[in-house]
Design a protein around this motif. Structure first.
Motif, PDB file in Angstrom:
ATOM      1  N   VAL A  13      35.216   7.245 -27.331  1.00 38.90           N
ATOM      2  CA  VAL A  13      35.580   8.274 -26.349  1.00 38.90           C
ATOM      3  C   VAL A  13      34.318   8.971 -25.852  1.00 38.90           C
ATOM      4  CG1 VAL A  13      36.783  10.494 -26.046  1.00 38.90           C
ATOM      5  CG2 VAL A  13      37.874   8.620 -27.332  1.00 38.90           C
ATOM      6  N   ARG A  14      33.490   9.387 -26.779  1.00 41.11           N
ATOM      7  CA  ARG A  14      32.249  10.099 -26.445  1.00 41.11           C
ATOM      8  C   ARG A  14      31.353   9.245 -25.540  1.00 41.11           C
ATOM      9  NH1 ARG A  14      31.237  11.261 -31.321  1.00 41.11           N
ATOM     10  NH2 ARG A  14      29.920   9.479 -31.765  1.00 41.11           N
ATOM     11  N   ASP A  15      31.191   7.961 -25.877  1.00 39.17           N
ATOM     12  CA  ASP A  15      30.291   7.099 -25.113  1.00 39.17           C
ATOM     13  C   ASP A  15      30.848   6.746 -23.743  1.00 39.17           C
ATOM     14  OD1 ASP A  15      28.596   7.240 -27.260  1.00 39.17           O
ATOM     15  OD2 ASP A  15      28.980   5.205 -27.973  1.00 39.17           O
ATOM     16  N   LEU A  16      32.175   6.569 -23.646  1.00 39.65           N
ATOM     17  CA  LEU A  16      32.748   6.265 -22.336  1.00 39.65           C
ATOM     18  C   LEU A  16      32.521   7.440 -21.375  1.00 39.65           C
ATOM     19  CD1 LEU A  16      35.846   4.324 -21.413  1.00 39.65           C
ATOM     20  CD2 LEU A  16      35.527   6.545 -20.370  1.00 39.65           C
ATOM     21  N   ILE A  17      32.734   8.662 -21.862  1.00 39.89           N
ATOM     22  CA  ILE A  17      32.511   9.841 -21.021  1.00 39.89           C
ATOM     23  C   ILE A  17      31.042   9.941 -20.623  1.00 39.89           C
ATOM     24  CG2 ILE A  17      32.523  12.381 -20.996  1.00 39.89           C
ATOM     25  CD1 ILE A  17      35.057  12.162 -22.825  1.00 39.89           C
ATOM     26  N   PRO A  21      30.741   9.421 -16.310  1.00 33.39           N
ATOM     27  CA  PRO A  21      31.134  10.840 -16.293  1.00 33.39           C
ATOM     28  C   PRO A  21      31.995  11.281 -15.113  1.00 33.39           C
ATOM     29  CG  PRO A  21      28.844  10.605 -15.623  1.00 33.39           C
ATOM     30  CD  PRO A  21      29.303   9.236 -16.060  1.00 33.39           C
ATOM     31  N   LEU A  22      32.126  10.455 -14.077  1.00 35.08           N
ATOM     32  CA  LEU A  22      32.913  10.864 -12.918  1.00 35.08           C
ATOM     33  C   LEU A  22      34.398  10.649 -13.214  1.00 35.08           C
ATOM     34  CD1 LEU A  22      32.591  11.970 -10.020  1.00 35.08           C
ATOM     35  CD2 LEU A  22      32.789   9.605  -9.238  1.00 35.08           C
ATOM     36  N   ALA A  23      35.161  11.744 -13.224  1.00 33.73           N
ATOM     37  CA  ALA A  23      36.570  11.689 -13.618  1.00 33.73           C
ATOM     38  C   ALA A  23      37.457  12.365 -12.589  1.00 33.73           C
ATOM     39  CB  ALA A  23      36.753  12.378 -14.974  1.00 33.73           C
ATOM     40  N   TRP A  24      38.708  11.933 -12.541  1.00 31.98           N
ATOM     41  CA  TRP A  24      39.714  12.648 -11.757  1.00 31.98           C
ATOM     42  C   TRP A  24      40.169  13.841 -12.582  1.00 31.98           C
ATOM     43  CZ3 TRP A  24      40.878  12.397  -6.853  1.00 31.98           C
ATOM     44  CH2 TRP A  24      40.665  11.211  -6.147  1.00 31.98           C
ATOM     45  N   VAL A  25      40.026  15.025 -12.034  1.00 37.67           N
ATOM     46  CA  VAL A  25      40.554  16.237 -12.654  1.00 37.67           C
ATOM     47  C   VAL A  25      41.779  16.626 -11.835  1.00 37.67           C
ATOM     48  CG1 VAL A  25      40.089  18.627 -13.308  1.00 37.67           C
ATOM     49  CG2 VAL A  25      38.246  16.925 -13.415  1.00 37.67           C
ATOM     50  N   CYS A  26      42.924  16.690 -12.495  1.00 36.93           N
ATOM     51  CA  CYS A  26      44.198  16.923 -11.805  1.00 36.93           C
ATOM     52  C   CYS A  26      44.862  18.169 -12.380  1.00 36.93           C
ATOM     53  CB  CYS A  26      45.143  15.751 -12.020  1.00 36.93           C
ATOM     54  SG  CYS A  26      44.409  14.129 -11.719  1.00 36.93           S
ATOM     55  N   ALA A  27      45.446  18.971 -11.521  1.00 35.36           N
ATOM     56  CA  ALA A  27      46.260  20.093 -11.983  1.00 35.36           C
ATOM     57  C   ALA A  27      47.551  19.515 -12.551  1.00 35.36           C
ATOM     58  CB  ALA A  27      46.538  21.046 -10.834  1.00 35.36           C
ATOM     59  N   ALA A  28      47.934  19.946 -13.745  1.00 39.97           N
ATOM     60  CA  ALA A  28      49.115  19.375 -14.396  1.00 39.97           C
ATOM     61  C   ALA A  28      50.393  20.121 -14.050  1.00 39.97           C
ATOM     62  CB  ALA A  28      48.917  19.368 -15.911  1.00 39.97           C
ATOM     63  N   ASP A  29      50.290  21.305 -13.469  1.00 41.02           N
ATOM     64  CA  ASP A  29      51.470  22.085 -13.098  1.00 41.02           C
ATOM     65  C   ASP A  29      51.538  22.214 -11.591  1.00 41.02           C
ATOM     66  OD1 ASP A  29      52.270  22.530 -15.702  1.00 41.02           O
ATOM     67  OD2 ASP A  29      51.149  24.393 -15.887  1.00 41.02           O
ATOM     68  N   GLY A  30      52.722  22.456 -11.106  1.00 41.15           N
ATOM     69  CA  GLY A  30      52.882  22.694  -9.674  1.00 41.15           C
ATOM     70  C   GLY A  30      53.502  21.489  -9.003  1.00 41.15           C
ATOM     71  N   LEU A  38      35.238  14.724 -10.212  1.00 45.91           N
ATOM     72  CA  LEU A  38      34.162  15.617 -10.635  1.00 45.91           C
ATOM     73  C   LEU A  38      33.407  14.988 -11.804  1.00 45.91           C
ATOM     74  CD1 LEU A  38      36.215  18.934 -10.700  1.00 45.91           C
ATOM     75  CD2 LEU A  38      34.533  18.282  -8.963  1.00 45.91           C
ATOM     76  N   PRO A  39      32.081  15.116 -11.839  1.00 45.56           N
ATOM     77  CA  PRO A  39      31.338  14.661 -13.019  1.00 45.56           C
ATOM     78  C   PRO A  39      31.483  15.667 -14.156  1.00 45.56           C
ATOM     79  CG  PRO A  39      29.828  15.542 -11.383  1.00 45.56           C
ATOM     80  CD  PRO A  39      31.204  15.604 -10.780  1.00 45.56           C
ATOM     81  N   LEU A  40      31.706  15.161 -15.360  1.00 44.75           N
ATOM     82  CA  LEU A  40      31.924  16.019 -16.523  1.00 44.75           C
ATOM     83  C   LEU A  40      31.069  15.554 -17.693  1.00 44.75           C
ATOM     84  CD1 LEU A  40      35.828  16.139 -16.383  1.00 44.75           C
ATOM     85  CD2 LEU A  40      34.238  17.841 -15.493  1.00 44.75           C
ATOM     86  N   LEU A  41      30.733  16.497 -18.542  1.00 50.05           N
ATOM     87  CA  LEU A  41      30.001  16.178 -19.769  1.00 50.05           C
ATOM     88  C   LEU A  41      30.867  16.515 -20.972  1.00 50.05           C
ATOM     89  CD1 LEU A  41      26.440  17.584 -19.017  1.00 50.05           C
ATOM     90  CD2 LEU A  41      27.206  15.219 -18.941  1.00 50.05           C
ATOM     91  N   GLY A  42      30.886  15.640 -21.944  1.00 51.12           N
ATOM     92  CA  GLY A  42      31.625  15.903 -23.169  1.00 51.12           C
ATOM     93  C   GLY A  42      30.825  16.785 -24.107  1.00 51.12           C
ATOM     94  N   GLU A  43      31.525  17.686 -24.770  1.00 49.21           N
ATOM     95  CA  GLU A  43      30.922  18.523 -25.815  1.00 49.21           C
ATOM     96  C   GLU A  43      31.648  18.206 -27.117  1.00 49.21           C
ATOM     97  OE1 GLU A  43      29.637  22.384 -23.142  1.00 49.21           O
ATOM     98  OE2 GLU A  43      31.529  22.491 -24.229  1.00 49.21           O
ATOM     99  N   ASP A  44      30.876  17.899 -28.157  1.00 48.45           N
ATOM    100  CA  ASP A  44      31.444  17.459 -29.426  1.00 48.45           C
ATOM    101  C   ASP A  44      31.584  18.599 -30.416  1.00 48.45           C
ATOM    102  OD1 ASP A  44      31.135  14.978 -28.272  1.00 48.45           O
ATOM    103  OD2 ASP A  44      29.338  14.475 -29.402  1.00 48.45           O
ATOM    104  N   GLY A  45      32.607  18.483 -31.257  1.00 49.78           N
ATOM    105  CA  GLY A  45      32.765  19.385 -32.384  1.00 49.78           C
ATOM    106  C   GLY A  45      31.985  18.862 -33.575  1.00 49.78           C
TER     107      GLY A  45
END
Length: 197
Positions: A13-17, A21-30, A38-45
């Motif tokens: 998961v970490r490596d694929l992101i 990094p370019l992902a579809w960000v979708c509103a889940a409500d409405g 949008l390009p996104l970066l993963g942050e690990d715990g």
């Protein structure tokens, strides 16, 4: 019974992101949900799992208003993908298919106006890494402040991850090897090798 294509590790998961990094960000409500690439970066715990995704978007993006009203989001990453022909398999009696890797991430978005400059710098550093002369945001000059006012940082807290890595794990060994040896997409073949039985 677990689907072989849905068996993966936190590092996958970490490596694929990180690699895609370019992902579809979708509103889940409405009703008519807004969505944006949008390009996104993963942050690990501490356990190595991706816990948050960091990004930024334009304040005029309809997604900003929708996620401000209701922060639930669905984030879709597409990793390596390509058509696999019977020619790749070296078998005319074999059906064509498509190999791919994908992530569906459910998340709660929090907007962080005070972290916008940091999010731009962190993303720029990540995608410029490895270039001979990496770009820095300070090179924009006086226009930078105006640009920052037009965008806003966000951090999406990951609440669920659903991955599907359909990369030939179900193929007989000779067929898998033939596909891996003949396919022209090196990134796909690398991920196929990563998941081979």
């Amino acid at each position: 019974m677990t689907d072989v294509f849905e068996t993966y590790r936190d590092g996958d998961v970490r490596d694929l992101i990180a690699e895609y990094p370019l992902a579809w960000v979708c509103a889940a409500d409405g009703g008519m949900a807004a969505a944006s690439l949008l390009p996104l970066l993963g942050e690990d715990g501490p356990d190595g799992r991706v816990t948050h995704l960091l990004g930024h978007m334009g304040r005029r993006n309809p997604l900003f208003a929708q996620l401000t009203a209701s922060p639930r989001s669905l984030i879709l990453f597409q990793g390596p993908q390509a058509y696999i022909s019977p020619e790749h398999a070296g078998r005319r009696d074999w059906a064509p298919t498509w190999n791919y890797a994908q992530l569906r991430i459910e998340a709660e978005v929090e907007f962080l106006p005070d972290e916008t400059a940091m999010s731009v710098d962190v993303l720029s550093d990540a995608v410029e890494r490895g270039r001979p002369d990496p770009w820095q945001s300070s090179e924009i000059g006086p226009r930078y402040d105006g640009m920052l006012r037009a965008i806003v940082a966000f951090r999406a807290k990951v609440t669920a991850v659903h991955g599907r890595f359909k990369l030939g794990q179900d193929e007989a060994r000779p067929t898998f090897e033939r596909i891996a040896a003949s396919h022209e997409d090196a990134a796909l073949v690398r991920w196929m090798r990563r998941f081979e039985r």
